[in-house]
Write a protein that holds these residues in place. Structure first.
Motif, short mmCIF file in Angstrom:
data_model
loop_
_atom_site.label_atom_id
_atom_site.label_comp_id
_atom_site.label_asym_id
_atom_site.label_seq_id
_atom_site.Cartn_x
_atom_site.Cartn_y
_atom_site.Cartn_z
N GLY A 335 0.79 -1.23 -0.06
CA GLY A 335 0.03 0.08 -0.12
C GLY A 335 0.85 1.23 -0.15
O GLY A 335 0.34 2.48 -0.18
N ASP A 336 2.30 1.17 0.24
CA ASP A 336 3.16 2.42 0.20
C ASP A 336 3.46 2.73 -1.12
O ASP A 336 3.34 2.04 -2.22
CB ASP A 336 4.36 2.07 0.93
CG ASP A 336 5.06 0.84 0.36
OD1 ASP A 336 4.33 0.17 0.03
OD2 ASP A 336 6.38 0.89 0.17
N GLU A 337 3.80 4.01 -1.15
CA GLU A 337 4.29 4.55 -2.35
C GLU A 337 3.54 4.45 -3.69
O GLU A 337 4.50 3.79 -4.65
CB GLU A 337 6.04 4.31 -2.24
CG GLU A 337 6.62 4.78 -0.98
CD GLU A 337 8.05 4.47 -1.03
OE1 GLU A 337 9.01 5.34 -0.70
OE2 GLU A 337 8.32 3.23 -1.32
N GLY A 385 -1.18 -2.88 6.29
CA GLY A 385 -0.44 -2.08 5.18
C GLY A 385 0.22 -1.26 5.69
O GLY A 385 0.07 -0.64 6.91
N TRP A 386 1.13 -0.49 4.93
CA TRP A 386 1.81 0.68 5.30
C TRP A 386 1.11 1.78 5.69
O TRP A 386 -0.11 1.79 5.03
CB TRP A 386 2.95 0.80 4.19
CG TRP A 386 3.84 -0.25 3.91
CD1 TRP A 386 3.97 -0.97 3.01
CD2 TRP A 386 4.98 -0.81 4.78
NE1 TRP A 386 4.96 -2.12 2.94
CE2 TRP A 386 5.60 -1.88 4.14
CE3 TRP A 386 5.32 -0.47 6.09
CZ2 TRP A 386 6.57 -2.39 4.77
CZ3 TRP A 386 6.47 -1.10 6.75
CH2 TRP A 386 7.11 -2.11 6.11
N ASP A 387 1.54 3.00 6.26
CA ASP A 387 0.60 3.92 6.53
C ASP A 387 -0.11 4.69 5.52
O ASP A 387 -1.05 5.13 5.86
CB ASP A 387 1.42 4.99 7.64
CG ASP A 387 2.53 5.47 7.18
OD1 ASP A 387 2.55 6.12 6.16
OD2 ASP A 387 3.71 5.50 8.05
N SER A 402 3.32 1.62 10.74
CA SER A 402 3.78 3.20 10.68
C SER A 402 5.16 3.32 10.36
O SER A 402 6.21 2.95 11.35
CB SER A 402 3.48 3.92 11.88
OG SER A 402 3.31 5.27 11.87
N TRP A 403 5.66 3.88 9.01
CA TRP A 403 6.91 3.77 8.54
C TRP A 403 7.52 5.09 8.41
O TRP A 403 8.57 5.59 8.53
CB TRP A 403 7.20 2.88 7.47
CG TRP A 403 6.69 3.32 6.01
CD1 TRP A 403 5.50 3.40 5.71
CD2 TRP A 403 7.30 4.15 5.12
NE1 TRP A 403 5.26 3.89 4.56
CE2 TRP A 403 6.47 4.35 4.01
CE3 TRP A 403 8.55 4.51 4.89
CZ2 TRP A 403 6.89 5.24 2.99
CZ3 TRP A 403 9.05 5.05 3.77
CH2 TRP A 403 8.28 5.28 2.83
N ARG A 404 6.47 6.15 8.02
CA ARG A 404 6.81 7.69 7.50
C ARG A 404 6.85 8.35 9.07
O ARG A 404 5.99 9.15 9.31
CB ARG A 404 5.96 7.96 6.53
CG ARG A 404 6.32 7.52 5.29
CD ARG A 404 5.19 7.94 4.40
NE ARG A 404 3.85 7.76 4.62
CZ ARG A 404 2.72 8.24 4.12
NH1 ARG A 404 2.77 9.03 3.17
NH2 ARG A 404 1.52 8.24 4.57
N CYS A 427 13.95 2.36 13.29
CA CYS A 427 13.67 0.96 12.88
C CYS A 427 14.35 0.56 11.55
O CYS A 427 13.88 -0.71 11.12
CB CYS A 427 12.19 0.63 13.03
SG CYS A 427 11.47 0.86 14.69
N TYR A 428 14.67 1.41 10.71
CA TYR A 428 15.29 0.88 9.14
C TYR A 428 16.74 0.55 9.26
O TYR A 428 17.56 1.45 9.30
CB TYR A 428 14.97 2.40 8.22
CG TYR A 428 13.58 2.05 7.65
CD1 TYR A 428 12.59 1.93 8.64
CD2 TYR A 428 13.36 2.32 6.23
CE1 TYR A 428 11.39 1.63 7.90
CE2 TYR A 428 12.28 2.20 5.56
CZ TYR A 428 11.06 1.65 6.49
OH TYR A 428 9.77 1.78 5.95
N LEU A 429 16.68 -0.70 9.31
CA LEU A 429 18.12 -1.15 9.41
C LEU A 429 18.79 -1.28 8.32
O LEU A 429 20.07 -1.87 8.36
CB LEU A 429 17.99 -2.82 10.19
CG LEU A 429 17.22 -3.04 11.49
CD1 LEU A 429 17.20 -4.31 12.04
CD2 LEU A 429 17.72 -1.80 12.44
#
Ligand code: ACM
Ligand code: ZN
Length: 539
Positions: A335-337, A385-387, A402-404, A427-429
């Protein structure tokens, strides 16, 4: 005088011997993630081949849990133990007791090591499994034939803070062999992670066999080459890249994960990040193509056409094949970008918006996600899904990753939707973990071990009731700049250890120096397991 000298030498020697013994006698307790409660006690217990492993339930799950312990003792110290069925503890034993009446949470456990023996008790096999992971960390981090393994006496009462303790792996940008995925699951278990988010499809490659649509893997899994250097570079390597998992591979991975009490959450990206699928089936895009599996990174305008019924049929067919393979409760639809460039011009998309009374392309995406949610719910699954799935209106039962930042997560929790926190900042490794000048090429960003450790997944702006919707947190591992399993390991460890403590250990003042001291022992275990971890913090 000589007589006295002899006495003195004997005294000195015995003191040296005693102090060495004392060291052997009470090794330090260094556990990651830090248990909820722990009391160090006097003395030790030595596991030898004479130590019996007792289990009070003869179920296959109990045998799996116990096998984990036996395998470790045999592989690392060449100690073989007998497993016996017993209702009560005995002298010189490790008693592994399933006690369904114990009123602690499902994944919790109580572990006591005393000079008399070891007692591990939990209300479910998963709790026992975590207790055994702790027990393994009490053992010396060496691989050596031993007649006995000396453990410090300690009393531990442990329970995880969050239900979703996740690590993600993008196998779209770079395919990772099944054998590595299995190792990744072992490493996750060591850290008491319980959710493996498997990102299976991308613009740069579709990585899972779908029998009804063979071109997804025949065509969609292969890109002709890959960008060299950072995004924006004009250089390509000229080497084709492919790889995918058969459905048999998927079953093997899911079963291996289940043996380690890890749920696999698959992700099939839609409506964006879909060039792999569109290259194989160009009729699913707005323009009809032709398309090409992406050779560079970023976000692409060509996405699934949200107006065509064929798109929904295709995706439902794909899910119909995959759902039985993944027993977990959640299915991730990405669902992102998703740029709306094509939808804005596409007559079929425009017609769909008119027919459904949708006022914007965001509402069209929301319509898309809601249709997928309905399908998933009808088939007994929950959608995550992504935010971006908040835009245009959240599907009624959807969970949000929630990533952004945390804003998406906060908004979803306030609407009483479940949330998993994966903000890029913590959290972005895939971000750099040390000075980029001395590190292997990475996507960018800067996320130190210390910063991961400092993360608090429940934002202060949520009320106590809203906080309950925060299921937990997850580390994301995007592999644009990780071509090999070794590079994945380098980026993930030891930062995953810091995250493991964030999601498992109780909230409270954190002591980074104490964590780093404990990490020394864990990294010795990494060495034994052959994990290629980053040593930037240990120089
Ligand atoms: C994401 O990082 N695009 C979810
Ligand atoms: Zn369209």
């Amino acid at each position: 005088m000589k007589k006295y000298l002899n006495h003195l030498i004997i005294l000195l020697l015995s003191f040296t011997f005693w102090s060495c013994q004392a060291e052997v006698r009470r090794p330090e307790v260094q556990i990651i993630p830090l248990p909820a409660s722990m009391t160090n006690m006097e003395g030790t217990f030595a596991i030898s081949s004479g130590t019996k492993i007792l289990i009070n339930s003869d179920s296959p799950e109990m045998h799996k849990v116990t096998a984990n312990l036996c395998r470790y003792l045999e592989n690392f110290y060449e100690i073989k133990n007998k497993i016996t069925f017993s209702g009560a503890s005995e002298k010189n034993s490790i008693f592994i007791k399933l006690n369904t009446r114990l009123s602690i949470s499902k994944e919790a456990y109580n572990l006591t090591v005393s000079p008399k023996g070891i007692m591990l008790e939990a209300p479910s096999p998963s709790g026992l499994f975590y207790g055994i992971q702790t027990l393994l960390q009490l053992m010396p981090p060496i691989k050596q034939k031993l007649s006995e393994v000396v453990l410090p006496s300690v009393e531990i009462k442990d329970t995880p803070r969050f239900a979703w303790r996740g690590l993600h792996l993008d196998v779209g940008r770079h395919f990772m062999p099944k054998e590595f995925v299995l190792k990744y699951l072992d490493y996750m278990a060591l850290h008491k992670f319980n959710t493996f988010h498997w990102h299976l499809t991308e613009d740069q490659g579709w990585r899972v066999e779908i029998k009804k649509y063979p071109k997804l893997t025949e065509v969609g899994s292969i890109r002709k080459e890959t960008l060299v250097g950072h995004y924006g570079s004009k250089s390509y390597d000229g080497t084709p890249v492919g790889g995918f998992y058969t459905q048999e591979d998927i079953k093997e991975v899911v079963a291996y994960a289940a043996d380690r009490f890890i749920t696999v959450v698959p992700e099939i990206e839609m409506p964006g990040h879909s060039l792999g699928a569109l290259t194989a089936y160009p009729e699913l895009g707005c323009t009809g193509g032709p398309y090409e599996v992406a050779t560079t990174w970023g976000v692409f305008d060509d996405v699934y056409c949200a107006g065509k019924e064929e798109t929904y049929t295709f995706l439902q067919d794909v899910l119909t094949e995959l759902l039985p393979l993944f027993p977990g409760e959640y299915f991730h639809i990405g669902g992102d970008e998703c740029p709306k460039t094509r939808w804005q011009k596409c007559p079929t998309c425009k017609q769909k918006m008119k027919d459904e009374g949708l006022r914007s392309e965001h509402e069209l995406q929301s319509y898309f996600v809601q249709r997928m949610e309905k399908f998933l719910n009808e088939n007994g699954k929950k959608l995550i899904g992504w935010d971006e799935i908040l835009e245009g209106g959240l599907a009624p039962n959807a969970a949000v990753m929630s990533w952004r930042g945390e804003q998406g997560g906060i908004a979803a929790a306030k609407q009483h939707h479940n949330v998993v926190m994966t903000p890029g900042e913590f959290c972005y490794l895939d971000h750099y973990q040390a000075d980029p000048k001395t590190e292997p090429l990475a996507i960018g960003g800067f996320l130190t071990l210390k910063k991961v450790y400092s993360y608090e997944p429940v934002p202060p702006s949520l009320t106590e009731d809203e906080s309950k919707y925060v299921l937990g947190a997850q580390g994301n591992v995007w592999t644009e700049y990780m071509k090999s399993p070794e590079q994945v390991e380098y980026m993930v460890f030891p930062r995953a250890a810091a995250l493991a403590e964030v999601v498992w250990s109780p909230k409270g003042p954190k002591d980074y120096d104490n964590f780093k001291n404990r990490l020394v022992k864990l990294t010795k275990i990494y060495d034994l397991l052959g994990i290629n971890y980053c040593k930037a913090e240990f120089k």
